[in-house]
Design a protein around this motif. Structure first.
Motif, PDB file in Angstrom:
ATOM      1  N   VAL A   1       0.969  -1.589  -0.006  1.00 41.12           N
ATOM      2  CA  VAL A   1      -0.015   0.071  -0.039  1.00 41.12           C
ATOM      3  C   VAL A   1       0.472   1.406  -0.330  1.00 41.12           C
ATOM      4  N   GLY A   2       1.951   1.250   0.658  1.00 42.45           N
ATOM      5  CA  GLY A   2       3.005   2.504   0.883  1.00 42.45           C
ATOM      6  C   GLY A   2       3.694   2.730  -0.707  1.00 42.45           C
ATOM      7  N   PHE A   3       3.862   2.037  -0.567  1.00 38.31           N
ATOM      8  CA  PHE A   3       4.613   1.476  -2.126  1.00 38.31           C
ATOM      9  C   PHE A   3       4.027   2.177  -3.348  1.00 38.31           C
TER      10      PHE A   3
ATOM     11  N   GLY B   1       0.064   8.150  -5.847  1.00 32.74           N
ATOM     12  CA  GLY B   1      -0.319   8.896  -6.376  1.00 32.74           C
ATOM     13  C   GLY B   1      -2.195   8.476  -5.311  1.00 32.74           C
ATOM     14  N   ILE B   2      -1.616   7.405  -5.271  1.00 30.59           N
ATOM     15  CA  ILE B   2      -3.125   6.681  -4.407  1.00 30.59           C
ATOM     16  C   ILE B   2      -3.647   6.363  -2.760  1.00 30.59           C
ATOM     17  N   GLY B   3      -3.670   6.305  -2.378  1.00 31.11           N
ATOM     18  CA  GLY B   3      -3.393   6.370  -1.262  1.00 31.11           C
ATOM     19  C   GLY B   3      -3.757   4.828  -0.179  1.00 31.11           C
ATOM     20  N   GLY B   4      -3.715   3.790  -1.625  1.00 31.82           N
ATOM     21  CA  GLY B   4      -4.293   2.024  -1.112  1.00 31.82           C
ATOM     22  C   GLY B   4      -5.839   1.941  -1.178  1.00 31.82           C
ATOM     23  N   GLY B   5      -6.203   2.358  -0.921  1.00 31.36           N
ATOM     24  CA  GLY B   5      -7.877   1.683  -0.253  1.00 31.36           C
ATOM     25  C   GLY B   5      -8.447   0.481  -1.336  1.00 31.36           C
TER      26      GLY B   5
ATOM     27  N   ALA C   1       5.888   4.509   1.118  1.00 33.10           N
ATOM     28  CA  ALA C   1       5.387   5.466   0.112  1.00 33.10           C
ATOM     29  C   ALA C   1       6.540   6.829  -0.630  1.00 33.10           C
ATOM     30  N   PRO C   2       7.773   6.658   0.750  1.00 36.78           N
ATOM     31  CA  PRO C   2       8.822   7.563  -0.357  1.00 36.78           C
ATOM     32  C   PRO C   2       9.942   6.741  -0.806  1.00 36.78           C
ATOM     33  N   ILE C   3       9.294   5.968  -1.331  1.00 34.89           N
ATOM     34  CA  ILE C   3      10.466   4.710  -1.874  1.00 34.89           C
ATOM     35  C   ILE C   3       9.673   4.537  -2.920  1.00 34.89           C
TER      36      ILE C   3
END
Length: 269
Positions: A18-20, A26-30, A236-238
């Motif tokens: 989800v984070g990646f 640009g998605i929140g992972g939902g 997420a930063p990766i």
């Protein structure tokens, strides 16, 4: 206790993906959290089946507060958030998400599921089609208030199906000739707003059905939230850095393929 620990571990693994993807697309992972968490909640009988999707959506939105914050921070650092339009986009999605958080609870579970599947299939087809077409003539982005009205619709639908809004905001902004990477950065920032206002609706309405003693804050399941956030925050930063090493067409194809897989999973279940 062992069951809760296992749920946290499974959600931590989910959080890595989800984070990646939050950073990359640009998605929140939902789009990943809702169907996979629905399976986990059902497998461990955490909540009655008629409330599983609502809990998955609410928990997804709560986690997006953290994943989108991490992703947006990385995109801002890389100068990928277009702040000249972002405030209007964020205003629109805030209004839409707040109302949707309350409205979704009143809809039948099957209808919410159908809305999710239809939405992601439509998004996937749009992204796949646009990735094959040559660039179109430049379109002027609407004035602030009009842009806010358009994004209020995307915010409402995003909160209703538990996504951060990137799946809807990115195509909308790229339609108006906003650079793909800038659109993704704007979607990450807007995802924070969608998640906060949407979560508030699900927490307030869910407080009448479940309580904190069983690990719930409204419809948000706290053990799952902890597992997802524990790993997604660092991934997420990766993902955000990866946007600088992938061409725009590749990003769109990855986006479209992801949506098709998720829609198929929800349809089969």
């Amino acid at each position: 206790m062992e069951t809760i620990i296992l749920i946290v571990v499974l959600c931590a693994l989910l959080g890595c993906a989800v984070g990646f993807l939050a950073g990359l697309l640009g998605i929140g992972g939902g789009l990943l959290i809702v169907p996979i968490l629905s399976v986990i909640l059902t497998k461990f009988n955490v909540i009655p089946t008629d409330q599983v999707v609502l809990v998955a959506i609410a928990t997804s939105l709560a986690s997006i507060i953290f994943t989108s914050t991490s992703s947006a921070k990385a995109h801002h650092k890389n100068d990928n958030v277009p702040w000249h339009i972002a405030p209007w986009v964020m205003l629109g999605v805030a209004v839409g998400a707040l109302g949707s958080g309350f409205a979704a609870v009143m809809l039948p579970e099957k209808l919410v599921r159908i809305i999710f599947v239809v939405s992601v299939v439509g998004i996937a087809l749009k992204m796949a089609w646009s990735s094959r077409r040559p660039p179109q003539s430049t379109r002027v982005i609407p004035q602030g208030p009009i842009l806010a009205m358009l994004t209020s619709v995307t915010g409402a639908l995003s909160a209703m199906i538990g996504i951060g809004g990137g799946a809807l905001i990115v195509p909308l902004l790229t339609f108006f000739s906003v650079d793909m990477k800038k659109a993704i950065g704007c979607a990450s920032a807007s995802g924070i707003v969608i998640a906060i206002f949407g979560s508030f609706g699900y927490i307030a309405s869910g407080s009448q059905h479940v309580d904190i003693e069983h690990g719930f804050l409204g419809f948000v399941y706290l053990p799952a939230l902890f597992g997802i956030v524990a790993t997604s925050w660092f991934m997420a930063p990766i993902g955000a850095k990866a946007t600088h090493h992938l061409p725009v067409t590749t990003i769109k194809k990855v986006f479209a393929a992801l949506l098709i897989v998720i829609a198929g999973n929800m349809l089969m279940n």
